[in-house]
Scaffold this active site. Structure first.
Site: not given
Ligand code: SAH
Length: 228
Positions: A78-79
């Site tokens: 994920s970011q």
């Protein structure tokens, strides 16, 4: 070990830059999230965990950009902003026992493990689970346990949890996970089907068991695939 030391320093510089980008995104999304800045705890964890160790060699140069990255098997790490935000939203405490659903690279588990007592994390895809478990062990995270399984069912043997962090999107909040949350606990989960706008939802279970939920942000996660 001059070269090794210099390299570690370079990664640290890139990590500092990543923190600045996360800070900027917190500031931009403050009205929606209610959080003006990373908590000191989450900031310290994000500053410490070496994201470049959780991606393959091809992605390593991009490891400290504030973006998701491919980790194989059609999945993504994920970011960093979303990792920080999800961690902050569940308000982790040092004595907490936390469940993560969707181990992936193991990065979110490592960030949680820097803060809480124990992390249980479930991954559907065996090769990813095996790789994450080996990586976390090698990095010295003795307080993380990885299991191959279907996150929709949670991990009843280890329940209840002080917090639950789900890192793949479900069409609806799985009831088993709500049941495995302690009174006073919090869960963060992206909710929305394929093609829908997903919402990062924060669910809180009050001391009397009453559940409330708040839509925090529109997000885009890979789907939480129904297990067999
Ligand atoms: N938290 C991860 C990001 C994972 S992406 C990290 O920090 O790198 C979401 C992960 O959820 C993928 O690895 C995917 O295989 C896994 N997943 C999808 N459906 C699942 C399910 N039903 N149970 C457990 N894991 C699942």
């Amino acid at each position: 070990m001059l070269a090794g030391g210099a390299e570690a320093q370079d990664w640290r510089t890139l990590r500092e830059r990543m923190l600045a980008e996360i800070d900027a995104t917190y500031a931009e999304t403050r009205a929606e999230t209610g959080l003006a800045a990373m908590s000191p705890r989450v900031r310290a964890a994000m500053a410490k965990v070496e994201r470049h160790r959780f991606v393959g060699p091809a992605e390593r140069p991009l490891a400290y950009r504030n973006h998701p990255l491919p980790i194989g098997h059609g999945q993504t790490i994920s970011q960093p902003y979303i990792v920080a935000l999800s961690t902050d939203l569940v308000a982790p405490e040092p004595h907490h026992v936390v469940l993560e659903v969707g181990t992936g690279s193991g990065y979110q588990a490592a960030v949680l493990a820097e803060i809480v007592k124990r992390v249980y994390t479930i991954e559907l895809l065996e090769p990813l689970a095996r790789q994450a478990a080996a990586r976390l062990a090698e990095l010295g995270y003795g307080n993380v346990e990885v299991r191959v399984g279907d996150g929709y069912a949670g991990w009843p043997e280890k329940a209840p949890f002080d917090a639950i962090v789900v890192t793949a999107a479900a069409p609806a909040i799985p009831q088993a996970l709500v049941e495995q949350l302690k009174p006073g606990g919090r869960m963060v989960i992206p909710v929305g089907g394929a093609g829908d706008i997903q919402r990062l939802v924060l669910l809180a279970k009050a001391a009397d068991g009453t559940v409330t939920r708040r839509n925090v942000l529109p997000v885009r996660f890979v789907p939480l695939v129904p297990g067999k």
